[in-house]
Design an enzyme around this catalytic site. Structure first.
Site, mmCIF file in Angstrom:
data_model
loop_
_atom_site.group_PDB
_atom_site.id
_atom_site.type_symbol
_atom_site.label_atom_id
_atom_site.label_comp_id
_atom_site.label_asym_id
_atom_site.label_seq_id
_atom_site.Cartn_x
_atom_site.Cartn_y
_atom_site.Cartn_z
ATOM 1 N N SER A 85 15.470 -8.800 5.971
ATOM 2 C CA SER A 85 14.506 -8.123 6.836
ATOM 3 C C SER A 85 13.119 -8.083 6.210
ATOM 4 O O SER A 85 12.154 -7.800 6.905
ATOM 5 C CB SER A 85 14.974 -6.708 7.182
ATOM 6 O OG SER A 85 15.622 -6.106 6.111
ATOM 7 N N ASN A 131 9.068 -5.644 12.781
ATOM 8 C CA ASN A 131 8.875 -4.581 11.788
ATOM 9 C C ASN A 131 7.404 -4.281 11.523
ATOM 10 O O ASN A 131 7.040 -3.149 11.215
ATOM 11 C CB ASN A 131 9.611 -4.921 10.485
ATOM 12 C CG ASN A 131 11.113 -4.717 10.659
ATOM 13 O OD1 ASN A 131 11.548 -4.097 11.630
ATOM 14 N ND2 ASN A 131 11.910 -5.256 9.755
ATOM 15 N N HIS A 170 17.255 -12.991 12.133
ATOM 16 C CA HIS A 170 17.085 -11.575 11.812
ATOM 17 C C HIS A 170 17.634 -10.695 12.934
ATOM 18 O O HIS A 170 17.074 -10.636 14.026
ATOM 19 C CB HIS A 170 15.591 -11.292 11.575
ATOM 20 C CG HIS A 170 15.301 -9.889 11.178
ATOM 21 N ND1 HIS A 170 14.170 -9.221 11.554
ATOM 22 C CD2 HIS A 170 16.006 -9.002 10.437
ATOM 23 C CE1 HIS A 170 14.185 -8.009 11.055
ATOM 24 N NE2 HIS A 170 15.302 -7.849 10.384
ATOM 25 N N GLU A 204 15.350 -12.059 15.980
ATOM 26 C CA GLU A 204 14.154 -12.810 15.579
ATOM 27 C C GLU A 204 14.618 -14.045 14.818
ATOM 28 O O GLU A 204 15.361 -13.921 13.837
ATOM 29 C CB GLU A 204 13.296 -11.964 14.622
ATOM 30 C CG GLU A 204 12.284 -11.078 15.301
ATOM 31 C CD GLU A 204 11.449 -10.270 14.293
ATOM 32 O OE1 GLU A 204 10.253 -10.138 14.525
ATOM 33 O OE2 GLU A 204 11.979 -9.779 13.290
HETATM 34 P P1 NAD Z 1 25.060 -3.866 2.733
HETATM 35 O O1 NAD Z 1 24.814 -3.378 1.360
HETATM 36 O O2 NAD Z 1 25.713 -2.929 3.696
HETATM 37 O O3 NAD Z 1 25.959 -5.170 2.668
HETATM 38 C C1 NAD Z 1 25.775 -6.208 1.770
HETATM 39 C C2 NAD Z 1 27.109 -6.857 1.510
HETATM 40 O O4 NAD Z 1 26.906 -8.044 0.764
HETATM 41 C C3 NAD Z 1 28.073 -5.990 0.698
HETATM 42 O O5 NAD Z 1 29.298 -5.905 1.375
HETATM 43 C C4 NAD Z 1 28.206 -6.733 -0.622
HETATM 44 O O6 NAD Z 1 29.489 -6.593 -1.211
HETATM 45 C C5 NAD Z 1 27.944 -8.161 -0.165
HETATM 46 N N1 NAD Z 1 27.550 -9.040 -1.257
HETATM 47 C C6 NAD Z 1 26.663 -8.799 -2.252
HETATM 48 N N2 NAD Z 1 26.574 -9.858 -3.051
HETATM 49 C C7 NAD Z 1 27.411 -10.796 -2.583
HETATM 50 C C8 NAD Z 1 27.770 -12.102 -2.983
HETATM 51 N N3 NAD Z 1 27.228 -12.660 -4.047
HETATM 52 N N4 NAD Z 1 28.667 -12.780 -2.246
HETATM 53 C C9 NAD Z 1 29.221 -12.221 -1.170
HETATM 54 N N5 NAD Z 1 28.929 -10.986 -0.730
HETATM 55 C C10 NAD Z 1 28.032 -10.273 -1.427
HETATM 56 O O7 NAD Z 1 23.650 -4.362 3.285
HETATM 57 P P2 NAD Z 1 23.171 -4.568 4.794
HETATM 58 O O8 NAD Z 1 22.483 -3.341 5.269
HETATM 59 O O9 NAD Z 1 24.293 -5.134 5.573
HETATM 60 O O10 NAD Z 1 22.045 -5.682 4.606
HETATM 61 C C11 NAD Z 1 22.339 -7.015 4.405
HETATM 62 C C12 NAD Z 1 21.132 -7.870 4.687
HETATM 63 O O11 NAD Z 1 20.725 -7.670 6.043
HETATM 64 C C13 NAD Z 1 19.919 -7.569 3.844
HETATM 65 O O12 NAD Z 1 19.244 -8.754 3.549
HETATM 66 C C14 NAD Z 1 19.076 -6.680 4.735
HETATM 67 O O13 NAD Z 1 17.700 -6.757 4.440
HETATM 68 C C15 NAD Z 1 19.358 -7.305 6.071
HETATM 69 N N6 NAD Z 1 19.135 -6.423 7.245
HETATM 70 C C16 NAD Z 1 19.544 -5.138 7.204
HETATM 71 C C17 NAD Z 1 19.347 -4.331 8.317
HETATM 72 C C18 NAD Z 1 19.821 -2.899 8.316
HETATM 73 O O14 NAD Z 1 19.495 -2.170 9.266
HETATM 74 N N7 NAD Z 1 20.592 -2.479 7.353
HETATM 75 C C19 NAD Z 1 18.720 -4.860 9.466
HETATM 76 C C20 NAD Z 1 18.339 -6.210 9.468
HETATM 77 C C21 NAD Z 1 18.548 -6.975 8.338
#
Ligand code: NAD
Length: 738
Positions: A442, A513, A463, A475
């Site tokens: 994001s 954003n 995204h 996006e």
């Molecule tokens: P999260 O912490 O809930 O999940 C991340 C997951 O990735 C975890 O389950 C972790 O175990 C796994 N992980 C970490 N390293 C890894 C690896 N090497 N191999 C495999 N799995 C691995 O995070 P999230 O909120 O789901 O965010 C994930 C991505 O999505 C980020 O880049 C974030 O910026 C993006 N994002 C988040 C949101 C939101 O609202 N949370 C919205 C849009 C985009």
């Protein structure tokens, strides 16, 4: 007689089966040709003595989607052209045009022969209005069948007799509720309301309709009978006296007066029920002519009907790339976002490999799909057997080898460049050369992330917004080296999961954003100025935003705002952030541990249910408060809309978004930017760039640099241009990826 869009078969009982089945269209819609042909069929049924009555049904899975968008577009175009020549004549012509569909349906119901609509599938808008004009209505018992008059959602209202027939068939309260919300009815609900006569098994639908005619269905509508009484009581009755004062108050509460379409429904029903039916139709037609001349209707139809459909159908897809048939998709990271991305992908029937650091973590992510589908089943939106099918689609894994053969991999791992680098390398090691790798980041620019890729052409941003299963916008972010092929695959994927894509060039915060941050940042400014917090939230909702900025910030988390501010400060220097904002956010997070909804403490307090959240009382003590009576709510409303719209204009100036349809649709779907405006850029276009720049200047003088209009807008103001003229999406120049 032969028709292009209909087939007419007359059976041995003299009942004409009129099957609506438009060639080369996946769904029946009302076009000028359809109306002409239906008119001729009504004549045929009326005049041919051998025909006793007619059953109208559809030859497709759905009955009809209502009016064709190109017809509406043409109507607007003709009106604008005529208006330039002779405004009075243009309105007369518009009045005449808007009456055509209603006139045709009135002709059908008074033709002297009985008509029955056999509703075999979803029946929307004009098609439902036509069905209401039929003397009998039978609906299939297929649970997928929905009926609605959803016009209000695109800024207009049912203008082909809908506002008059519905309240003459059911009570006025339900009629108003159905039309002012545009909500869908199931067959059972429509039957309970008296809007349909019968529900029949899908296979026996047409037979049930024929039987109504054989049983002597009268070719006269109730309202054309002598002594007709309104089912819910007259306007001037005890029931009416109870309903109407409350109805206008509820309308005000729900719309803040921003949606003339909803107001005109109330007016049409109220005034129409006081007079005979044909006069009532004229009243409706008059209001319909008026609604079409409002800025709100023009902008909403364009963004929420025309542009939305165009984007969904792949308006931005490079057409020289073959469509992708997805056999397997990988999702890496089974956390908050990844688990939901896997769900929407599997729900679209695409096999998914859901990968995390351990099988347990991946299984936990998969369990989220089980929870979501169970909820869908409970709500009647999925069948019990869908659960097993869905779970079979998802393979939980900790091995990158399982990604082999995937057409697309989406990573949703921690927001950390190093973690993302490792995942990219490991995935690319097993992927076929043509596979596309996408990041759901994001905040991290795609071009930077793609640097570690061995094939940056195949690297793209996809995204999602949270909650993924509910949010309709995605996006798609183009890195510097992203190819048309990668774009096409990403857009095919978004289409497959039935969401709406917008294509955005790489930048900090992308499009959505950047705008959302402006919204929250203006609320911080107001807090610091001492505007009472409740006024800030209310003014935003009065401006048409679905969620106040402080409530929204609680949802997205205040500590995330702190992180973003810190990152901006580190990357762009002290001028890029307002120290008062840093102070506010630091105070909330570090001093009071108020992080937002997630820890039950943010701008709001979140007491245990059933108590409702309420603004944190201490918020008022952080800054000296202004007297509410001296605060101009109109100015607060303007500040919110203008600051966001200015950011959208900057995004266009920088070439981040290149097609105004995407800026508009994206702003409504992602953060609910005052939908009655048609979106961020249509808000400016609707007011005119000149007036908008003036307004921005006056706000800049009083409230600061965030209101400085970019050069682009000043240039547009001088030339009297709109965004849709300057960045004309139909010119063919922006149809391709940048
Ligand atoms: P999260 O912490 O809930 O999940 C991340 C997951 O990735 C975890 O389950 C972790 O175990 C796994 N992980 C970490 N390293 C890894 C690896 N090497 N191999 C495999 N799995 C691995 O995070 P999230 O909120 O789901 O965010 C994930 C991505 O999505 C980020 O880049 C974030 O910026 C993006 N994002 C988040 C949101 C939101 O609202 N949370 C919205 C849009 C985009």
């Amino acid at each position: 007689m032969k028709y292009t869009n209909f087939k007419v078969d007359i059976d041995s009982d003299g009942i004409a089966l009129v099957t609506w089945d438009m060639p080369d269209k996946s769904m029946n819609v009302f076009t000028e040709e359809v109306m002409k042909e239906l008119d001729a069929i009504v004549d045929q049924v009326a005049k041919d003595e051998a025909i006793k009555g007619a059953v109208i049904t559809s030859g497709k899975d759905t009955f009809s989607g209502g009016a064709d968008l190109t017809m509406l577009k043409r109507m607007f175009q003709i009106f604008q052209e005529e208006k330039a020549k002779d405004p009075k004549k243009a309105v007369e012509l518009l009045f005449e045009t808007t009456g055509r569909m209603g006139g045709l349906f009135r002709k059908l119901e008074t033709c002297g022969k009985p008509w029955v609509s056999a509703i075999n599938g979803t029946c929307m808008g004009g098609a439902f209005e036509m069905s209401l004009a039929c003397h009998g209505r039978v609906v299939s018992d297929d649970p997928a069948v929905k009926m609605a008059l959803p016009e209000v959602k695109v800024g207009i209202f049912p203008g082909a007799g809908g506002t008059q027939r519905v309240p003459r068939l059911t009570n006025q309260q339900d009629a108003l509720q159905m039309m002012t919300t545009g909500s869908s009815l199931t067959a059972a609900r429509a039957r309970a309301l008296g809007l349909v006569h019968e529900i029949a098994p899908a296979k026996k639908l047409v037979e049930a309709a024929r039987k109504m005619i054989r049983d002597g269905l009268k070719p006269v509508q109730p309202w054309d009978e002598k002594g007709f009484k309104l089912p819910g009581g007259a306007i001037y009755s005890a029931a009416g006296a109870n309903l109407w004062p409350a109805a206008t108050a509820i309308l005000r509460r729900e719309t803040y007066g921003n949606y003339p379409g909803a107001a005109f429904i109330l007016k049409s029903v109220y005034e129409g029920l006081l007079v005979p039916f044909d006069t009532a139709l004229k009243i409706e037609q008059r209001y319909f002519t008026r609604i079409l001349q409002t800025t709100e209707a023009g902008m909403m139809i364009r963004s929420l009907f025309v542009s939305l459909q165009e984007l969904n159908k792949g308006a931005r897809r490079p057409d020289d790339v073959k469509p992708t048939k997805f056999k397997k998709i990988g999702v890496v990271g089974a956390g908050f976002m990844g688990a939901s991305i896997a769900y929407v992908t599997a729900r679209a029937g695409i096999p998914v490999v859901l990968l995390d650091q351990s099988v347990e973590a991946a299984e936990k992510g998969k369990a989220h799909s089980a929870e979501l589908i169970t909820r869908e089943i409970q709500k009647g939106k999925a069948k019990a057997e869908d659960k097993d099918k869905l779970l079979e689609m998802i393979t939980a894994s900790a091995s990158y080898d399982d990604l082999e053969g995937a057409d697309l991999v989406i990573e949703a791992v921690f927001e950390d460049r190093e973690v993302k680098r490792a995942v990219t390398e490991k995935a690319e090691a097993v992927l076929k050369p043509g596979a596309i790798f996408a990041s759901n980041t994001s905040t991290l620019p795609i071009t930077g992330l793609a640097k570690v890729s061995v094939r940056p052409k195949n690297f793209i941003g996809i995204h999602f917004f949270s909650p993924v299963e509910k949010m309709m916008l995605v996006e798609v972010i183009m890195g510097k080296k992203t190819s048309d092929k990668a774009l096409a695959v990403a857009l095919d994927y978004v289409r497959a999961i039935k969401k709406t894509p917008i294509v955005v060039n790489d930048t900090r915060g992308f499009y959505v954003n950047r705008c959302v941050l402006r919204y929250m940042s203006e609320a911080y400014n107001m807090l610091v100025e001492g505007i009472p917090p409740a006024m800030i939230e209310n003014a935003a909702r009065m401006a048409g935003m679905p969620v106040g900025p402080l409530a929204l910030n609680d949802e997205t988390a205040i500590d995330l705002s702190q992180k973003i501010l810190k990152a901006t400060l580190a990357d762009l220097g002290p001028k890029a952030v307002d120290p008062r904002h840093v102070e506010l956010v630091d105070m909330l997070v570090d001093k009071y541990d108020r992080r937002g909804r997630k820890n039950g403490k943010g701008f709001y307090d979140y007491p245990p249910k059933p108590a409702k959240k309420h603004l944190w009382p201490e918020l008022k003590t952080l800054y000296p408060q202004q007297d509410a009576a001296g605060v101009d709510v109109e100015v607060l409303k303007q500040r919110f809309l203008v600051t966001i719209a200015l950011e959208a204009a900057r995004v266009m100036e920088e070439g981040i978004v290149t097609d105004p349809r995407e800026a508009d649709v994206g702003s409504i779907l992602a953060f609910g930017f005052a939908p009655y405006t048609g979106g961020t850029l249509s808000y400016i276009d609707g007011m005119g760039a000149g007036k908008f720049v003036e307004l921005a200047k006056s706000l800049q003088k009083k409230y600061g640099q965030q209101f400085k209009a970019p050069k682009l807008l000043q240039d547009m103001a001088e030339k009297g241009e709109t965004f849709y003229e300057r960045f004309n999406p139909y010119r063919g120049e922006v149809g391709k990826a940048a």
